[in-house]
Design an enzyme around this catalytic site. Sequence first.
Site, PDB file in Angstrom:
ATOM      1  N   SER A 270       0.905  -0.859   0.082  1.00  7.07           N
ATOM      2  CA  SER A 270      -0.220   0.084  -0.022  1.00  7.07           C
ATOM      3  C   SER A 270       0.895   1.138  -0.039  1.00  7.07           C
ATOM      4  O   SER A 270       1.695   1.445  -0.717  1.00  7.07           O
ATOM      5  CB  SER A 270      -0.879   0.066   1.275  1.00  7.07           C
ATOM      6  OG  SER A 270      -2.055   0.969   1.099  1.00  7.07           O
ATOM      7  N   ASP A 364      -8.455  -4.859  -6.230  1.00 11.13           N
ATOM      8  CA  ASP A 364      -7.917  -3.994  -5.092  1.00 11.13           C
ATOM      9  C   ASP A 364      -8.948  -2.602  -5.223  1.00 11.13           C
ATOM     10  O   ASP A 364      -9.009  -2.125  -6.418  1.00 11.13           O
ATOM     11  CB  ASP A 364      -6.459  -3.332  -5.361  1.00 11.13           C
ATOM     12  CG  ASP A 364      -6.004  -2.392  -4.423  1.00 11.13           C
ATOM     13  OD1 ASP A 364      -6.863  -2.031  -3.528  1.00 11.13           O
ATOM     14  OD2 ASP A 364      -4.929  -2.067  -4.676  1.00 11.13           O
ATOM     15  N   HIS A 398      -6.980  -5.740  -1.548  1.00 13.29           N
ATOM     16  CA  HIS A 398      -5.805  -4.716  -1.321  1.00 13.29           C
ATOM     17  C   HIS A 398      -4.819  -5.229  -0.329  1.00 13.29           C
ATOM     18  O   HIS A 398      -3.735  -5.402  -0.367  1.00 13.29           O
ATOM     19  CB  HIS A 398      -6.406  -3.369  -0.650  1.00 13.29           C
ATOM     20  CG  HIS A 398      -5.357  -2.423  -0.515  1.00 13.29           C
ATOM     21  ND1 HIS A 398      -4.642  -1.786  -1.706  1.00 13.29           N
ATOM     22  CD2 HIS A 398      -4.820  -1.738   0.624  1.00 13.29           C
ATOM     23  CE1 HIS A 398      -3.860  -0.930  -1.143  1.00 13.29           C
ATOM     24  NE2 HIS A 398      -3.705  -0.955   0.123  1.00 13.29           N
TER      25      HIS A 398
END
Length: 452
Positions: A270, A364, A398
């Site tokens: 991330s 995601d 994600h």
Amino acid sequence: MVASSGAILRASGLGRRGLLPGSPKLWHGGRVSGALARKTLTWSLEPAGRCGWDEPVRIAVRGLAPRQPVTLRASLRDEKGALFRAHARYEADAGGLLDLERAPALGGSFVGLEPMGLLWALEPEKPLVRLVKRDVQAPFAVELEVLDGHEPDAGRVLGRTVHERDFLRPGVRREPVRAGRVRATLFLPPEPGPFPGIVDIYGVGSGLLEHRASLLAGKGFAVMALAYYNYEDLPKGLEILHLEYFEEAVNYLLDHPQVKGPGVGLLGSSKGGDLCLSMASFLKGITATVLVNGSVANVGGALHYKDEILPPLGLDPNRVRLTKDGLADIVDVLNSPLEGADQKSFIPVERAESAFLFLVGQDDHNWKSEFYANEASKRLQAHGKKKPEIICYPETGHYIEPPYFPLCRASLHILVGGPVIWGGESRAHATAQVDAWKQLQTFFHKHLVGKS
């Protein structure tokens, strides 16, 4: 290379792990009080005792009646007391044995032959809670129960046992790092060093997460879990970050007597992904970089390094969409780093001397990870650099974590200030995590050790 994922997901299947049926080691389990048809119910876990969180465990129950319908339940509580649960309905075989390596789930939290389903299908009792390991020095304790019959009409509990899953393998050393400005934890394997070194960085709101670093140290790497804001005396916000801080961390690792040079690896998820991409682009001594659903542009706040500044990628809150459950879908909020003033946020990956691996969840919903990986690849190749490896996983969200962490469907996003969806489908996401874990280790071995 770009690998697609249908084949990868099939090849990595969660159900293929474990000992061969009939292995004599399988039945080293503990007896549980309870009787059925004058038989003693016995749990069998292989490996017996504790095992690593990222390791498969073979779960079986013997002493049931022939073809008896039962329900298996799993539960655990995290360090904050949040409860996570999963269940599945099964039928014992003709000999009264229920072996999750052989018996498909007939319904419940998942269906089909899924030996590790009771872990990866765990869901929080309260919504919007992500399973996070905060103290790697203590295991997660998973309570397993077998009930007579099928839920929701299941009868009494026939037996229960506790399965402990560890994050710190025997002999792995945990060393807090407070050197200069650096706030981190270094994990060293139990064997004699030196070891290939990796800096591990998570996303926003993480503080200092150690679970991935501690598990990787058990695979032969010296891994530094690095905090960069909102931890101890580090800055409280992301408005301005200085790459010199990360350079100090890299140099600490390179200078450590237990770390094998000449370069180190980076592992970022991330926001940690775009930080690792910036580190590889601006700093020396970076040999291999793995980005897990990272961005190709600087996101969140300005990034300073010497006399250069990367501004944050622009965004438009009007592009937030609400799901039918009232959760925010933010996948379209960020501007394109290919247009207008936002091009200044594009990280200059062409400066990097590192090898790259992008691990991408194609569902995601935090941002467009696949688009970012492909744009990084285009930029690298346009400047004569080697094409990076990109592995894309369908129906994967994600938070791609080490194996058997359950999918986090939605939780609070600290920068958004409310709950958002992260994407993914539970089984596909679980399968992707098993493969991604193997892929990143193979990549680091290849580029840091010189062998795959």
